[in-house]
Design an enzyme around this catalytic site. Structure first.
Site, PDB file in Angstrom:
ATOM      1  N   LYS A  45      -2.015   5.795   1.963  1.00  0.00           N
ATOM      2  CA  LYS A  45      -0.950   6.203   1.014  1.00  0.00           C
ATOM      3  C   LYS A  45      -0.816   5.109  -0.143  1.00  0.00           C
ATOM      4  O   LYS A  45      -1.359   4.110   0.060  1.00  0.00           O
ATOM      5  CB  LYS A  45       0.493   6.153   1.772  1.00  0.00           C
ATOM      6  CG  LYS A  45       0.750   4.693   2.812  1.00  0.00           C
ATOM      7  CD  LYS A  45       1.934   5.189   3.341  1.00  0.00           C
ATOM      8  CE  LYS A  45       2.467   3.708   4.010  1.00  0.00           C
ATOM      9  NZ  LYS A  45       3.575   3.658   5.346  1.00  0.00           N
ATOM     10  N   ARG A 144      15.252   7.244  10.278  1.00  0.00           N
ATOM     11  CA  ARG A 144      14.680   7.711   9.018  1.00  0.00           C
ATOM     12  C   ARG A 144      13.912   8.919   9.077  1.00  0.00           C
ATOM     13  O   ARG A 144      14.738   9.984   9.005  1.00  0.00           O
ATOM     14  CB  ARG A 144      13.545   6.378   8.998  1.00  0.00           C
ATOM     15  CG  ARG A 144      13.381   6.178   7.594  1.00  0.00           C
ATOM     16  CD  ARG A 144      12.268   4.846   7.276  1.00  0.00           C
ATOM     17  NE  ARG A 144      10.841   5.277   7.787  1.00  0.00           N
ATOM     18  CZ  ARG A 144       9.885   4.491   7.944  1.00  0.00           C
ATOM     19  NH1 ARG A 144      10.030   3.403   7.090  1.00  0.00           N
ATOM     20  NH2 ARG A 144       8.599   5.063   8.236  1.00  0.00           N
ATOM     21  N   TYR A 272      11.357 -16.675 -22.172  1.00  0.00           N
ATOM     22  CA  TYR A 272      12.620 -16.202 -22.578  1.00  0.00           C
ATOM     23  C   TYR A 272      13.593 -17.011 -21.841  1.00  0.00           C
ATOM     24  O   TYR A 272      13.634 -17.474 -20.784  1.00  0.00           O
ATOM     25  CB  TYR A 272      12.912 -14.561 -21.636  1.00  0.00           C
ATOM     26  CG  TYR A 272      12.066 -13.771 -22.509  1.00  0.00           C
ATOM     27  CD1 TYR A 272      12.670 -13.391 -23.876  1.00  0.00           C
ATOM     28  CD2 TYR A 272      11.160 -12.966 -22.017  1.00  0.00           C
ATOM     29  CE1 TYR A 272      11.860 -12.497 -24.624  1.00  0.00           C
ATOM     30  CE2 TYR A 272      10.357 -12.024 -22.864  1.00  0.00           C
ATOM     31  CZ  TYR A 272      11.083 -11.587 -23.804  1.00  0.00           C
ATOM     32  OH  TYR A 272      10.326 -10.736 -24.734  1.00  0.00           O
ATOM     33  N   MET A 320       7.253  -9.319 -19.096  1.00  0.00           N
ATOM     34  CA  MET A 320       6.475  -7.980 -18.809  1.00  0.00           C
ATOM     35  C   MET A 320       5.182  -7.987 -18.848  1.00  0.00           C
ATOM     36  O   MET A 320       4.338  -7.379 -18.089  1.00  0.00           O
ATOM     37  CB  MET A 320       7.175  -6.782 -19.633  1.00  0.00           C
ATOM     38  CG  MET A 320       6.609  -5.296 -19.246  1.00  0.00           C
ATOM     39  SD  MET A 320       7.100  -4.357 -20.441  1.00  0.00           S
ATOM     40  CE  MET A 320       8.814  -4.057 -20.218  1.00  0.00           C
TER      41      MET A 320
HETATM   42  C1  PLP Z   1       2.771   3.362   6.161  1.00  0.00           C
HETATM   43  C2  PLP Z   1       2.703   4.292   7.569  1.00  0.00           C
HETATM   44  C3  PLP Z   1       1.753   3.932   8.659  1.00  0.00           C
HETATM   45  C4  PLP Z   1       0.927   2.699   8.358  1.00  0.00           C
HETATM   46  O1  PLP Z   1       1.973   1.597   8.781  1.00  0.00           O
HETATM   47  P1  PLP Z   1       0.965   0.333   8.945  1.00  0.00           P
HETATM   48  O2  PLP Z   1       1.970  -0.733   9.293  1.00  0.00           O
HETATM   49  O3  PLP Z   1       0.861  -0.116   7.347  1.00  0.00           O
HETATM   50  O4  PLP Z   1      -0.275   0.203   9.476  1.00  0.00           O
HETATM   51  C5  PLP Z   1       2.073   4.646   9.776  1.00  0.00           C
HETATM   52  N1  PLP Z   1       2.831   5.690   9.940  1.00  0.00           N
HETATM   53  C6  PLP Z   1       3.873   5.916   8.926  1.00  0.00           C
HETATM   54  C7  PLP Z   1       4.855   7.037   9.183  1.00  0.00           C
HETATM   55  C8  PLP Z   1       3.828   5.251   7.836  1.00  0.00           C
HETATM   56  O5  PLP Z   1       4.794   5.527   6.875  1.00  0.00           O
END
Ligand code: PLP
Length: 392
Positions: A45, A144, A272, A320
């Site tokens: 991801k 969550r 700045y 930036m």
């Molecule tokens: C990001 C994520 C993972 C991976 O977690 P890591 O700690 O980065 O290995 C696994 N399961 C879910 C649901 C996640 O959101």
């Protein structure tokens, strides 16, 4: 200079550059796969934690991972467009996401509620003969994502009905642990128990999910009881060890050219707000990257870069697009290269250093590196610099 600088074509630039050494991803994948009897799902991801989703995916699959995991359907479809054919799970989507596109691209979908099951079933109904591959997602204690335990039995029964109707196949059950980096925390035992209960309930509903997954990187490293059939590892692939126990390798090196060097008198204000004023006459170097590129603004006053073999402080506010580095009476020349972060072998700051400077975790540093930085991937099975391939 390097072979890269001599490369023809539009990819050639002289700005900040992020080299991604995929041999680190390969080594980390092998190490993690060796720590478990379960299958490894490579979580890529957020563009593979900023390392390039397709490149990390290919590398992980070549070194022990057997499937891929991402957050959104869009991320899964991007992997398919990049030619990745391994199983891909997408676990977080709104009710109006492109479920038909996901099914057409053979993307597994996590289902955290009845409402989500309904929209997936609807998409599957318009593609007869192609049951959706789903992973029921149970909230194992994070409040969550995932179904609340009170909703779980009904979700399992509804999924079983859809399975009997040929519209879905429940190929997985998933949960997630919120405190796995601290094995002493009671929330882990609670999460494991709730997951075991969730599997029992699924079984009682007639489901036989072949994939059962609860552990991410931390639990993969610290708690074999959470491994089940599959572990989902993301951070660990890119060298982030949330447990502080394991020698994982970072493959990132972020460099930036010195644009200019100036000499200033004592009392000169920098940047700045003149947040830093030269206490004595000194030399300052200008680097062409800033918070838009992922250098956390809050790291000002602590951050350093490596320049001509020495750590030099970043002074004044991080802008930036620019940062100023204090060279003292040991100046460098415009065109020399500063190492902003790297594995640390040459004394350069690491991702972990930047995380400390910014009061955050390494995950936020690596995923924050911006799109203006040119990525260059060094592939795991390639050693000579002529094999460097750039991803513009
Ligand atoms: C990001 C994520 C993972 C991976 O977690 P890591 O700690 O980065 O290995 C696994 N399961 C879910 C649901 C996640 O959101």
């Amino acid at each position: 200079m390097s072979v890269l600088a001599a490369m023809p074509g539009p990819a050639r630039t002289h700005g900040p550059r992020l080299e991604v050494d995929l041999s680190a991803v390969a080594a980390n994948t092998r190490l993690l796969a060796d720590r478990t009897d379960a299958e490894v799902m490579a979580v890529v991801k957020a563009d593979g934690f900023g390392h390039g989703a397709a490149d990390v995916a290919r590398t992980a699959l070549a070194h022990g991972a057997t499937s891929l995991g991402v957050t959104s359907i869009d991320e899964a479809l991007a992997l398919r467009s990049d030619g990745l054919r391994a199983p891909v799970l997408s676990w977080l989507n709104p009710l109006d996401a492109a479920y038909d596109d996901a099914l057409a691209a053979d993307v597994d979908l996590a289902v955290p509620s009845r409402e989500h099951l309904d929209v997936v079933v609807r998409a599957a109904s318009s593609a007869p003969g192609r049951p959706a591959r789903i992973h029921l997602h149970l909230d194992t204690g994070m409040s969550r994502d995932g179904a609340e335990p009170s909703a779980w039995p009904a979700l399992c029964r509804a999924a079983r009905r859809a399975e009997r109707a040929g519209l879905v196949r429940v190929v997985g059950v998933m949960g997630h642990l919120g405190c796995a980096d601290d094995p002493a925390d009671g929330c882990n035992a609670l999460g494991r128990r709730r997951f075991a209960w969730g599997l029992d309930v699924a079984r009682a509903a007639g489901l036989r999910p072949p994939l059962r997954h609860l552990a991410a990187t931390a639990a993969t490293l610290l708690d074999v009881r959470s491994h089940h059939t599959t572990v989902r590892v993301g951070a660990g692939l890119v060298g982030i060890d949330p447990t502080g126990t394991t020698p994982l390798r970072s493959g990132l090196t972020l460099t930036a050219p010195v644009v200019s060097v100036r000499r200033v008198r004592a009392g000169a204000g920098v940047g700045y707000g003149h947040a830093w004023t030269a206490p004595v006459a000194t030399h300052l170097a200008l680097l062409p990257l800033g918070y838009a590129d992922g250098l956390p603004r809050v790291a000002a006053g602590r951050a350093e870069v490596l320049l001509r073999g020495r750590r030099r402080p970043v002074v004044g506010r991080i802008s930036m697009d620019q940062v100023v580095v204090d060279l003292g009476d040991d100046p460098v020349h415009p065109g020399e290269t500063a190492t902003v972060l790297g594995p640390g072998a040459a004394g350069e700051p690491t991702v972990a250093d930047w995380a400390v400077w910014a009061d955050t975790i390494p995950h936020e540093v690596v995923t924050g590196l911006g799109p203006r930085i040119r990525r260059v991937h060094r592939h795991a099975d390639q050693t000579a610099p002529t094999h460097l391939r750039s991803i513009p």
